[in-house]
Design a protein around this motif. Structure first.
Motif, PDB file in Angstrom:
ATOM      1  N   LEU A   3       0.826  -1.198   0.000  1.00 34.72           N
ATOM      2  CA  LEU A   3       0.000   0.000   0.000  1.00 34.72           C
ATOM      3  C   LEU A   3       0.868   1.258   0.000  1.00 34.72           C
ATOM      4  O   LEU A   3       1.793   1.399   0.793  1.00 34.72           O
ATOM      5  CB  LEU A   3      -0.904   0.007   1.236  1.00 34.72           C
ATOM      6  N   GLY A   4       0.576   2.194  -0.941  1.00 31.82           N
ATOM      7  CA  GLY A   4       1.311   3.450  -1.016  1.00 31.82           C
ATOM      8  C   GLY A   4       2.601   3.386  -1.809  1.00 31.82           C
ATOM      9  O   GLY A   4       3.228   4.418  -2.046  1.00 31.82           O
TER      10      GLY A   4
ATOM     11  N   ASN B 135      -3.286   1.664  -3.895  1.00 33.46           N
ATOM     12  CA  ASN B 135      -4.325   1.603  -2.873  1.00 33.46           C
ATOM     13  C   ASN B 135      -5.076   0.278  -3.007  1.00 33.46           C
ATOM     14  O   ASN B 135      -4.874  -0.474  -3.967  1.00 33.46           O
ATOM     15  CB  ASN B 135      -5.278   2.808  -2.967  1.00 33.46           C
ATOM     16  N   THR B 136      -5.942   0.000  -2.065  1.00 32.16           N
ATOM     17  CA  THR B 136      -6.621  -1.299  -2.051  1.00 32.16           C
ATOM     18  C   THR B 136      -7.553  -1.489  -3.247  1.00 32.16           C
ATOM     19  O   THR B 136      -7.846  -2.621  -3.636  1.00 32.16           O
ATOM     20  CB  THR B 136      -7.417  -1.466  -0.750  1.00 32.16           C
TER      21      THR B 136
ATOM     22  N   ASN C 283       1.698   4.886  -6.060  1.00 30.91           N
ATOM     23  CA  ASN C 283       0.776   5.217  -4.972  1.00 30.91           C
ATOM     24  C   ASN C 283      -0.384   4.222  -4.902  1.00 30.91           C
ATOM     25  O   ASN C 283      -1.562   4.575  -4.981  1.00 30.91           O
ATOM     26  CB  ASN C 283       0.247   6.643  -5.141  1.00 30.91           C
TER      27      ASN C 283
END
Length: 320
Positions: free
Chosen positions: A40-41, A119-120, A117
């Motif tokens: 994540l990220g 994300n889920t 970046n």
């Protein structure tokens, strides 16, 4: 003869099938045969390439999610990436990349996608599609997003002769695996395990176990997604057991301490009263003695005054 003609026709079709289908779906697109894992990220590269290699710089390249062919994640055409059309959530987050550092890119058919970046919502299937003068081809690859949660918090409560050890943590994706170990290296099954989902769609976990401090020294609780992606906490339940006092013993101890404090307070009050009375009686006795001394001292003075007054009267009479 009819059967022989049919068999001959079938054989010809089988032999010529690759040439007959060439140009409709002939570009050999390859992707990694395992799921790509991203944090994540962070950023990740989804490898995709033509094998055998072909110059793809003049081709049309489209990365898209299932059922979103018309709003791609990335769209390359006429030697450039265009944002029309493009799925809005991937603008400035997607680009073409090299699947290997030594790759020559599009010139050798490297169609790999870079996502930044993460994300889920990025988790799932991505389609790599390419088309050109020689046909088209596509392949699908799966991306998995991982999120490491907080370090587990261990709490201990006394229950009869056992210790109830609880392990809790939040912020995980996907759902983590829970491992309990006693004395550092002996795994055992917990007494309970509950998963829940927070508002941010990340997973919380709570697990607990009843243990005997006489048999177990240290207890560790580990949460992990894959090897290397884990959090662990350890507690010494024997030390905690020695420090903890059962509720009934604690109540009796407080009563004993209160009684001792009350007795000490009453003793101090008694001593204070005694000292005050002793001081007061001594003070009054000293005042009385002082008064007696003044009375004794004043009697000779009065006698002298009477004698002096008598002598004065006598002198007055003689002068007459």
């Amino acid at each position: 003869m009819g059967l022989q003609d049919e068999m001959l026709t079938f054989a010809v079709i089988v032999l010529l099938w690759p040439q007959l289908t060439q140009g409709s779906d002939s570009l050999p697109v390859k992707v990694a045969n395992t799921t790509v894992i991203g944090r994540l990220g962070s950023s990740v590269v989804l490898p995709c390439w033509l094998d055998p290699s072909l110059d793809a710089s003049t081709m049309e390249i489209r990365w898209y999610r299932p059922h979103r062919f018309n709003t791609p994640v990335l769209f390359y055409r006429e030697h450039k990436i265009t944002t029309d059309p493009q799925e809005e959530s991937y603008i400035k987050r997607s680009s073409l990349a090299l699947r290997e550092p030594q790759s020559a890119g599009l010139k050798v058919g490297d169609l790999s996608l870079r996502l930044d970046n993460l994300n889920t919502d990025d988790e799932g299937i991505f389609h790599c599609y390419v088309s050109g003068d020689k046909g088209y081809g596509s392949a699908a690859i799966t991306l998995s997003i991982t999120v490491l949660g907080s370090s587990p918090v261990l709490s201990v409560q006394s229950k009869d002769d056992l210790m109830n050890v609880s392990c809790s943590s939040c912020g995980w994706h996907p759902q983590p695996r829970v491992e309990w170990k006693s004395n550092r290296n002996t795994p055992f099954h917990p007494g309970g395990l509950v998963y829940s989902q927070a508002e941010n769609k990340l997973t919380c976990v709570q697990s607990w176990a009843l243990l005997s401090p006489s048999n177990v020294h240290q207890v560790s609780c580990s949460l992990l997604i894959t090897e290397g992606d884990e959090r662990e906490s350890t507690v010494d339940i024997q030390t905690i057991s020695r420090l903890m006092v059962p509720a009934e013993d604690s109540s009796g101890s407080w009563k004993a301490l209160f009684a001792a404090a009350l007795i000490a307070a009453l003793a101090m009050i008694g001593v204070s009263v005694f000292l005050y009375r002793k001081y007061k009686s001594g003070y009054m006795q000293a005042k009385a003695d002082e008064g007696d001394q003044l009375t004794v001292c004043s009697e000779p003075i009065m006698a002298d005054l009477r004698k002096h007054a008598a002598r004065g009267r006598c002198a007055g009479d003689s002068s007459l």
